[in-house]
Design an enzyme around this catalytic site. Structure first.
Site, PDB file in Angstrom:
ATOM      1  N   SER A  19      -9.613  -0.402  10.209  1.00  0.00           N
ATOM      2  CA  SER A  19      -9.380  -1.683   9.541  1.00  0.00           C
ATOM      3  C   SER A  19      -9.764  -2.902  10.392  1.00  0.00           C
ATOM      4  CB  SER A  19      -7.927  -1.784   9.079  1.00  0.00           C
ATOM      5  OG  SER A  19      -7.699  -0.839   8.063  1.00  0.00           O
ATOM      6  N   LYS A  68       4.179   2.396   3.791  1.00  0.00           N
ATOM      7  CA  LYS A  68       3.868   1.741   2.509  1.00  0.00           C
ATOM      8  C   LYS A  68       5.090   1.605   1.594  1.00  0.00           C
ATOM      9  CE  LYS A  68      -0.978   3.107   2.474  1.00  0.00           C
ATOM     10  NZ  LYS A  68      -2.060   3.749   1.748  1.00  0.00           N
ATOM     11  N   ASN A  89       0.371  -1.812   0.344  1.00  0.00           N
ATOM     12  CA  ASN A  89      -0.479  -1.723   1.539  1.00  0.00           C
ATOM     13  C   ASN A  89      -0.908  -3.108   2.028  1.00  0.00           C
ATOM     14  OD1 ASN A  89      -2.420  -2.449  -0.304  1.00  0.00           O
ATOM     15  ND2 ASN A  89      -3.948  -0.996   0.431  1.00  0.00           N
ATOM     16  N   ASP A 105      -5.048   0.073  -3.005  1.00  0.00           N
ATOM     17  CA  ASP A 105      -5.682   1.393  -2.840  1.00  0.00           C
ATOM     18  C   ASP A 105      -6.358   1.886  -4.126  1.00  0.00           C
ATOM     19  OD1 ASP A 105      -5.101   1.763  -0.158  1.00  0.00           O
ATOM     20  OD2 ASP A 105      -3.229   2.822  -0.531  1.00  0.00           O
ATOM     21  N   GLY A 130      -2.764  17.159  -5.434  1.00  0.00           N
ATOM     22  CA  GLY A 130      -1.788  16.421  -4.641  1.00  0.00           C
ATOM     23  C   GLY A 130      -0.919  15.541  -5.518  1.00  0.00           C
ATOM     24  N   ALA A 131       0.268  15.231  -5.027  1.00  0.00           N
ATOM     25  CA  ALA A 131       1.196  14.390  -5.801  1.00  0.00           C
ATOM     26  C   ALA A 131       2.039  13.544  -4.854  1.00  0.00           C
ATOM     27  CB  ALA A 131       2.075  15.261  -6.686  1.00  0.00           C
ATOM     28  N   GLY A 133       2.099   9.971  -2.041  1.00  0.00           N
ATOM     29  CA  GLY A 133       2.013   8.521  -2.191  1.00  0.00           C
ATOM     30  C   GLY A 133       0.648   8.048  -2.667  1.00  0.00           C
ATOM     31  N   ALA A 134      -0.415   8.627  -2.126  1.00  0.00           N
ATOM     32  CA  ALA A 134      -1.761   8.173  -2.505  1.00  0.00           C
ATOM     33  C   ALA A 134      -2.036   8.499  -3.968  1.00  0.00           C
ATOM     34  CB  ALA A 134      -2.807   8.820  -1.606  1.00  0.00           C
ATOM     35  N   GLY A 242     -13.399   9.363   1.434  1.00  0.00           N
ATOM     36  CA  GLY A 242     -12.704   8.130   1.102  1.00  0.00           C
ATOM     37  C   GLY A 242     -13.061   6.916   1.941  1.00  0.00           C
TER      38      GLY A 242
HETATM   39  P1  NDP Z   1       1.605  12.343   1.328  1.00  0.00           P
HETATM   40  O1  NDP Z   1       2.163  12.907   2.576  1.00  0.00           O
HETATM   41  O2  NDP Z   1       2.402  11.357   0.541  1.00  0.00           O
HETATM   42  O3  NDP Z   1       1.259  13.562   0.320  1.00  0.00           O
HETATM   43  C1  NDP Z   1       0.581  14.671   0.799  1.00  0.00           C
HETATM   44  C2  NDP Z   1       0.166  15.568  -0.383  1.00  0.00           C
HETATM   45  O4  NDP Z   1      -0.686  16.592   0.135  1.00  0.00           O
HETATM   46  C3  NDP Z   1       1.324  16.262  -1.078  1.00  0.00           C
HETATM   47  O5  NDP Z   1       1.022  16.377  -2.453  1.00  0.00           O
HETATM   48  C4  NDP Z   1       1.341  17.642  -0.403  1.00  0.00           C
HETATM   49  O6  NDP Z   1       1.866  18.666  -1.220  1.00  0.00           O
HETATM   50  C5  NDP Z   1      -0.137  17.862  -0.236  1.00  0.00           C
HETATM   51  N1  NDP Z   1      -0.512  18.805   0.841  1.00  0.00           N
HETATM   52  C6  NDP Z   1      -0.393  18.620   2.174  1.00  0.00           C
HETATM   53  N2  NDP Z   1      -0.907  19.680   2.844  1.00  0.00           N
HETATM   54  C7  NDP Z   1      -1.358  20.549   1.904  1.00  0.00           C
HETATM   55  C8  NDP Z   1      -1.990  21.824   1.977  1.00  0.00           C
HETATM   56  N3  NDP Z   1      -2.276  22.400   3.143  1.00  0.00           N
HETATM   57  N4  NDP Z   1      -2.351  22.426   0.824  1.00  0.00           N
HETATM   58  C9  NDP Z   1      -2.071  21.833  -0.358  1.00  0.00           C
HETATM   59  N5  NDP Z   1      -1.474  20.633  -0.500  1.00  0.00           N
HETATM   60  C10 NDP Z   1      -1.108  19.998   0.632  1.00  0.00           C
HETATM   61  O7  NDP Z   1       0.181  11.743   1.744  1.00  0.00           O
HETATM   62  P2  NDP Z   1      -0.600  10.551   1.020  1.00  0.00           P
HETATM   63  O8  NDP Z   1      -0.499  10.768  -0.438  1.00  0.00           O
HETATM   64  O9  NDP Z   1      -0.165   9.252   1.561  1.00  0.00           O
HETATM   65  O10 NDP Z   1      -2.117  10.773   1.544  1.00  0.00           O
HETATM   66  C11 NDP Z   1      -2.941  11.776   0.993  1.00  0.00           C
HETATM   67  C12 NDP Z   1      -4.351  11.624   1.533  1.00  0.00           C
HETATM   68  O11 NDP Z   1      -4.955  10.431   1.057  1.00  0.00           O
HETATM   69  C13 NDP Z   1      -4.428  11.567   3.063  1.00  0.00           C
HETATM   70  O12 NDP Z   1      -5.525  12.372   3.466  1.00  0.00           O
HETATM   71  C14 NDP Z   1      -4.720  10.109   3.348  1.00  0.00           C
HETATM   72  O13 NDP Z   1      -5.433   9.934   4.557  1.00  0.00           O
HETATM   73  C15 NDP Z   1      -5.583   9.754   2.139  1.00  0.00           C
HETATM   74  N6  NDP Z   1      -5.629   8.303   1.839  1.00  0.00           N
HETATM   75  C16 NDP Z   1      -6.835   7.661   1.885  1.00  0.00           C
HETATM   76  C17 NDP Z   1      -6.943   6.312   1.593  1.00  0.00           C
HETATM   77  C18 NDP Z   1      -8.276   5.640   1.654  1.00  0.00           C
HETATM   78  O14 NDP Z   1      -8.324   4.400   1.656  1.00  0.00           O
HETATM   79  N7  NDP Z   1      -9.382   6.369   1.672  1.00  0.00           N
HETATM   80  C19 NDP Z   1      -5.762   5.514   1.204  1.00  0.00           C
HETATM   81  C20 NDP Z   1      -4.532   6.301   1.142  1.00  0.00           C
HETATM   82  C21 NDP Z   1      -4.479   7.637   1.472  1.00  0.00           C
HETATM   83  P3  NDP Z   1       3.477  18.910  -1.319  1.00  0.00           P
HETATM   84  O15 NDP Z   1       3.984  17.910  -2.285  1.00  0.00           O
HETATM   85  O16 NDP Z   1       3.569  20.304  -1.821  1.00  0.00           O
HETATM   86  O17 NDP Z   1       4.010  18.744   0.072  1.00  0.00           O
END
Ligand code: NDP
Length: 281
Positions: A19, A68, A89, A105, A130-131, A133-134, A242
């Site tokens: 950033s 966030k 953010n 975002d 995925g489910a 924050g993002a 991303g």
């Molecule tokens: P969170 O920690 O809130 O959520 C993580 C998610 O990933 C959950 O749904 C979790 O599942 C799942 N997960 C983690 N490990 C595994 C695995 N090995 N196999 C399957 N599912 C998995 O993270 P965020 O939502 O904040 O971030 C998600 C991604 O988005 C990150 O890579 C982050 O860097 C990216 N991002 C990019 C941005 C950009 O500007 N390009 C902005 C914001 C985020 P469970 O619920 O089962 O634990």
């Protein structure tokens, strides 16, 4: 002479944040006098750090992992998109000293998909993995683009079900776990898991991506992520990471702070060349 307007990104860890570089490039391009730093702020020091930053004259902040949700709770007022994502953010100090919280975002992702890559979401079959924050932050803007349908698949199915129940008033959205995806095909698969950060992948069948389908990983790195590689191996028309979303969400924050919209392509090009590969080709 007055000093430069001060901005910062708070997060933990923050050492590798792109950033400061992005905002420095925006400032040069638009001839704005400002400084933008990265500061490591753990969750337990969030409140005092933000209060201190603004009381010393700071103009605006970005907040990243794991701050966030705290920023959303901290803001005096929030935009509609921040309310929907329950995460902030970008913080902006107002003329009356109240702190406005926004979430750029989702808008960053949509701009990268539609404007930078010419990908239409309308009538598309979209899968989000995925489910967390993002995912929450991108659901409303995706549904606003009228996809044919949207499926959320998550390792912990209940989290996907909760999100689908909350967002179903905005459009056709269903939740499932990865095993339920068998036999289905999608025009766009968005990886919103954090699995790529550990070079892992959710379990995905080889026939999940439709012909001419597109893969998009919210994660990014200095080499193609595991999901970007999965897209390439499965003949994706484009397999993107991303980085573009990161620059676009930053441009939206810059606009909120400075009232000027920087051009993003030159900045994306600089960041691409710094890591020596261009995602999506
Ligand atoms: P969170 O920690 O809130 O959520 C993580 C998610 O990933 C959950 O749904 C979790 O599942 C799942 N997960 C983690 N490990 C595994 C695995 N090995 N196999 C399957 N599912 C998995 O993270 P965020 O939502 O904040 O971030 C998600 C991604 O988005 C990150 O890579 C982050 O860097 C990216 N991002 C990019 C941005 C950009 O500007 N390009 C902005 C914001 C985020 P469970 O619920 O089962 O634990």
């Amino acid at each position: 002479m007055a000093g430069k307007d001060r901005y910062a990104v708070f997060g933990c860890p923050i050492k590798h944040s792109k950033s400061p570089r992005i905002h420095q490039l925006f400032a040069e391009q638009t001839q704005q006098s400002l400084e933008y730093t990265a500061q490591e702020v753990p969750a337990e020091r969030f409140r005092e750090s933000v209060t201190g930053f603004f009381s010393r004259g700071g103009k605006g902040l970005n907040c990243t992992l794991p701050l966030k949700e705290l920023a959303w709770a901290f803001a005096d007022l929030t935009t509609k998109r921040a309310e929907l994502s329950r995460a902030v953010n970008t913080l902006v100090i107002q003329d009356d000293d109240r702190i406005l919280g926004d979430n750029t975002d989702g808008c960053g992702l949509i701009t990268d998909l539609k404007v930078n890559h010419g990908i239409s979401l309308k009538n598309s079959r979209i899968l989000i993995l995925g489910a967390g924050g993002a995912c929450r932050g991108i659901l409303a803007p995706i549904l606003e683009n009228s996809p044919h349908h949207l499926i959320l698949a998550n390792r912990t199915r209940q989290r996907a079900s909760d999100l689908a129940a909350e967002f179903c008033i905005l459009g056709d959205i269903e939740a499932c776990d990865f095993a339920d995806l068998k036999g289905q095909q999608f025009d766009l698969i968005i990886n919103a898991t954090s699995a790529s950060l550990n070079d892992q992948l959710p379990p995905l069948a080889d026939d999940l991506l439709a012909r001419e389908g597109v893969c998009y990983d919210l994660a990014y790195g200095n080499k193609p992520t595991s999901f970007v590689r999965w897209g390439m191996d499965n003949n994706a028309k484009k397999s993107l990471d991303g980085l573009g979303m990161l620059v676009e969400q930053a441009a939206e924050a810059f606009f909120l702070w400075r009232g000027i919209r920087p051009q993003t392509k030159p900045v994306i090009d600089v960041l691409h060349s710094a890591r020596r590969f261009v995602s999506g080709v």
